[in-house]
Scaffold this active site. Structure first.
Site, PDB file in Angstrom:
ATOM      1  N   ASP A  38       0.828  -1.202   0.000  1.00 17.26           N
ATOM      2  CA  ASP A  38       0.000   0.000   0.000  1.00 17.26           C
ATOM      3  C   ASP A  38       0.865   1.256   0.000  1.00 17.26           C
ATOM      4  O   ASP A  38       2.040   1.217   0.356  1.00 17.26           O
ATOM      5  CB  ASP A  38      -0.923   0.023   1.214  1.00 17.26           C
ATOM      6  CG  ASP A  38      -1.933  -1.120   1.221  1.00 17.26           C
ATOM      7  OD1 ASP A  38      -2.190  -1.686   0.144  1.00 17.26           O
ATOM      8  OD2 ASP A  38      -2.450  -1.426   2.304  1.00 17.26           O
ATOM      9  N   PHE A  39       0.252   2.383  -0.304  1.00 18.61           N
ATOM     10  CA  PHE A  39       0.914   3.678  -0.447  1.00 18.61           C
ATOM     11  C   PHE A  39       1.821   4.016   0.740  1.00 18.61           C
ATOM     12  O   PHE A  39       2.963   4.425   0.559  1.00 18.61           O
ATOM     13  CB  PHE A  39      -0.169   4.756  -0.624  1.00 18.61           C
ATOM     14  CG  PHE A  39       0.345   6.124  -0.929  1.00 18.61           C
ATOM     15  CD1 PHE A  39       0.938   6.407  -2.147  1.00 18.61           C
ATOM     16  CD2 PHE A  39       0.221   7.144  -0.003  1.00 18.61           C
ATOM     17  CE1 PHE A  39       1.395   7.687  -2.444  1.00 18.61           C
ATOM     18  CE2 PHE A  39       0.672   8.426  -0.286  1.00 18.61           C
ATOM     19  CZ  PHE A  39       1.262   8.694  -1.510  1.00 18.61           C
TER      20      PHE A  39
END
Length: 189
Positions: free
Chosen positions: A61-62
């Site tokens: 994820d980011f």
């Protein structure tokens, strides 16, 4: 190094470039993608020729940090990421609320995700402190770790991938740094 090629009946149909394998310490705020019009990608962190030929073996994820593996060897990356190979991905997790002993049982049972109509594979959760744990999973569903803790209404504050199978994040790599994999690391998958 291995050379990628396609063959049929021992006849080479398409020769490829030499296989390349990299370990990257993914920093927060970076997209696990090869191209993104708005954000810096993990490939933007590489100073390599023909990096557009590379792909990511196991996205993060980011704001998740840690071990990323990048290659142009599709067979190798599928072995690493497919749930049926049962290769463990180990994460360090910090949460907003306390992680209690009853989490361990639920993680071992798996979680039903209605959106995909599936139940996750059993996961191993080891409590470290009241707000941190080490988690071992063999699959990588969309926001899986955050959704598992979300079952308990417990927000994940920090998520860091430490290893994938026998490959551990090199402690010498600072966030945003990378290095080629050693032959022994490549062959371990």
């Amino acid at each position: 190094r291995r050379v990628l090629f396609r063959s049929c009946d021992d006849e080479v149909l398409q020769a490829g470039t030499p296989a390349r394998y990299f370990m990257l310490h993914k920093p927060p705020g970076c997209v696990s993608a090869t191209i993104d019009p708005q954000h810096r990608t993990v490939l933007d962190l590489l100073d390599e020729p023909d990096k557009h030929e590379l792909h990511i073996a196991g996205r993060l994820d980011f704001n998740t940090t840690g071990l990323m593996l990048i290659t142009n060897d599709g067979v190798w990356s599928r072995r690493l990421t497919q749930p049926h190979t049962r290769i463990a991905k180990i994460y360090y997790v910090e949460t907003e609320h306390e992680i209690t002993a009853h989490y361990v049982k639920k993680f071992a049972e798996g979680f039903y995700f209605a959106f995909e109509n599936l139940t996750t594979q059993p996961a191993e959760l080891t409590l470290l402190t009241p707000h941190s744990a080490r988690l071992s999973i063999v699959e990588g569903r969309y926001h899986q770790v955050k959704r598992m803790f979300g079952h308990f209404d417990n927000k994940v504050l920090r998520l860091h991938r430490e290893s994938m199978g026998p490959l551990h994040l090199d402690p010498e790599l600072a966030p945003g740094e990378y290095r080629p994999l050693f032959d022994a690391e490549i062959l371990a998958i």
